[in-house]
Design a protein around this motif. Structure first.
Motif, short mmCIF file in Angstrom:
data_model
loop_
_atom_site.label_atom_id
_atom_site.label_comp_id
_atom_site.label_asym_id
_atom_site.label_seq_id
_atom_site.Cartn_x
_atom_site.Cartn_y
_atom_site.Cartn_z
N PHE A 1 2.40 5.31 5.91
CA PHE A 1 3.51 5.42 4.97
C PHE A 1 3.45 4.23 4.00
O PHE A 1 2.63 3.31 4.18
N ASP A 2 4.29 4.27 2.98
CA ASP A 2 4.34 3.17 2.02
C ASP A 2 4.94 1.94 2.68
O ASP A 2 5.90 2.03 3.45
N GLY A 3 4.39 0.79 2.36
CA GLY A 3 4.93 -0.44 2.93
C GLY A 3 4.09 -1.65 2.57
O GLY A 3 3.19 -1.60 1.72
N VAL A 4 4.42 -2.76 3.25
CA VAL A 4 3.75 -4.04 3.04
C VAL A 4 2.95 -4.37 4.29
O VAL A 4 3.47 -4.30 5.41
N SER B 1 -0.09 -5.03 10.78
CA SER B 1 1.26 -4.45 10.80
C SER B 1 1.59 -3.87 9.43
O SER B 1 1.14 -4.37 8.39
N LEU B 2 2.40 -2.83 9.42
CA LEU B 2 2.82 -2.18 8.19
C LEU B 2 4.33 -1.98 8.26
O LEU B 2 4.84 -1.38 9.23
N THR B 3 5.05 -2.49 7.26
CA THR B 3 6.51 -2.45 7.27
C THR B 3 7.01 -1.92 5.94
O THR B 3 6.58 -2.38 4.87
N VAL C 1 0.85 -1.19 0.00
CA VAL C 1 0.00 0.00 0.00
C VAL C 1 0.88 1.23 0.00
O VAL C 1 2.07 1.18 0.34
N THR C 2 0.29 2.34 -0.37
CA THR C 2 0.98 3.63 -0.35
C THR C 2 0.45 4.46 0.80
O THR C 2 -0.60 4.15 1.40
N GLN C 3 1.15 5.52 1.10
CA GLN C 3 0.74 6.39 2.19
C GLN C 3 -0.64 6.98 1.92
O GLN C 3 -0.92 7.48 0.84
N GLY C 4 -1.52 6.91 2.93
CA GLY C 4 -2.86 7.45 2.81
C GLY C 4 -3.90 6.47 2.30
O GLY C 4 -5.09 6.81 2.22
N THR C 5 -3.51 5.24 1.99
CA THR C 5 -4.47 4.24 1.50
C THR C 5 -5.45 3.88 2.62
O THR C 5 -5.03 3.54 3.73
N PRO C 6 -6.80 3.95 2.40
CA PRO C 6 -7.76 3.57 3.44
C PRO C 6 -7.63 2.08 3.77
O PRO C 6 -7.49 1.22 2.88
N LEU C 7 -7.68 1.78 5.06
CA LEU C 7 -7.53 0.40 5.51
C LEU C 7 -8.81 -0.13 6.18
O LEU C 7 -9.28 -1.21 5.84
#
Length: 403
Positions: free
Chosen positions: A200-203, A223-225, A121-127
């Motif tokens: 932020f951007d991550g997996v 979790s976001l990494t 995902v990129t920064q700001g993506t709704p979860l």
């Protein structure tokens, strides 16, 4: 019987005293003669035994001198003078530069999950969306109030400009308009809190929530990494800390990818040394191409230091490490009387240093160009004849066993 006795008596009567004296003189002579003969025989026998033993010893000596064991076949290597990489090795672990457990600031019931576990995902993506219908109603109410307050403020300003309305009416209309806008801003903030976004951007990791679940503030959602770059955290001793500085290159290897190196550089050195261990913590930043490295991995870190002067090295397999000292078998040439050259292996004690990339540093005991036995020295004794094999030395393993 009577005749016999008379004969004997007659014989005795015939023996004269002179004959008796001659007989008594001859008896010692015969005894001496026998002693001489026996002594000569014993001397001959002893001489024969001594001579036989000497002859046998000589023949045995000649046999072993002329029947030497065949030369032992070994592989030889030459002691080289070379500049080895100056490396500082340490162990540590990998950590993410950006890693967080995504949570919600406020409590609420989950109405929609907008992500897929394990996706990028990129920064700001709704979860995750929480229930916000009441807040949406409050927002509409405040927007209506703001519209009415804006119109009232405009009329009050027009009347005040024509001096037919008091200034206090303008102030009251302005306050009502500001309160409506403040209500809008607060409600929009609450609504935004109920829509959890990626910081932020991550997996993303494994999903920890379900639709319909009442989510308490602070509960982990996922979790976001960020795996693009990682930290390699390791420690060095107080003695080695003076050799390190920010910006030095490092190479990192992990068990998951043997033989593969990941480059980076030192970015932080802890300004304090731990008083309990006398170690200092160092942090390096490394690139992670393909995002194959994961935070938490065990890492072997090698810091590349400035080169040292040239040293003498031999293959590590050529050195025998014992409690009595380290040694190598030095190959020496000997020229015989027939002009032929033979090779022997002489055990030579040496002082070793570091071991890098399958080669051992020899600080004392060898000089450049000396040949040593690299393979097959287990069959050798000091002074044994050797024959050098034409087969190449076995390759150095990519990851030799630890000491």
């Amino acid at each position: 019987m009577t005749v016999t006795r008379q004969g004997s008596a007659a014989d005795k009567k015939d023996v004269s005293p002179q004959d008796l004296r001659e007989t008594s003189r001859a008896r010692p002579i015969r005894i001496k003669r026998w002693f001489i003969i026996v002594g000569l025989l014993l001397a001959v026998l002893v001489g024969a035994l001594v001579g036989f033993n000497a002859f046998r010893a000589q023949k045995i000596k000649e046999f072993f001198a002329n029947n030497k064991p065949p030369p032992v076949t070994i592989s030889a290597a030459e002691a080289k003078s070379e500049v080895l990489p100056n490396l500082q090795r340490a162990v540590g672990s990998l950590a993410a530069v950006h890693q967080v457990n995504v949570t919600s600031d406020i409590s609420g019931r989950i109405t929609d999950i907008l992500f897929t576990a394990g996706s990028r995902v990129t920064q700001g993506t709704p979860l995750v969306q929480l229930f916000d219908k009441p807040d949406q109603g409050d927002l509409a109410n405040y927007k209506a109030q703001a519209t009415v307050a804006r119109l009232a403020l405009e009329r009050a300003k027009q009347l005040a400009a024509r001096q037919v309305g008091p200034q206090v009416t303008v102030d009251q209309a302005q306050a009502a308009f500001d309160q409506a806008n403040a209500g809008i801003a607060k409600t929009e903030a609450i609504i935004s809190q109920k829509l959890v976004r990626a910081p932020f951007d991550g997996v993303l990791g494994v999903r920890q929530v379900e639709v319909g679940q009442f989510l308490t503030a602070g509960t982990q959602i996922v979790s976001l990494t960020d795996l693009s770059t990682l930290f390699a955290n390791f420690t060095v001793t107080e003695k080695d800390s003076g050799r390190l500085s920010v910006g030095q290159a490092v190479r990192v290897s992990v068990d998951a990818y043997p033989g593969k190196k990941f480059d980076g550089k030192i970015t932080t050195i802890e300004p304090q040394i731990a008083t309990d261990t006398r170690n200092i913590r160092v942090q390096a930043t490394i690139n992670n191409p393909g995002d194959i490295l994961k935070p938490g991995m065990f890492a072997e870190v090698t810091v590349v230091l400035p080169d040292k002067p040239a040293v003498i090295t031999v293959p590590e397999t050529a050195v025998e490490y014992t409690l009595y000292g380290d040694s190598v078998y030095l190959i020496k040439e000997h020229k015989g009387d027939d002009g032929k050259t033979s090779l022997t292996a002489e055990q030579t004690f040496v002082r070793t240093g570091d071991r890098i990339n399958g080669r051992a540093v020899i600080e004392k005991g060898l000089k450049p160009g000396d040949r040593v036995a690299a393979v097959g020295q287990l069959k050798l004794q000091s002074g044994a004849a050797v024959e050098i094999s034409k087969d190449p030395l076995p390759p150095i393993p990519e990851k030799p066993p630890l000491n």
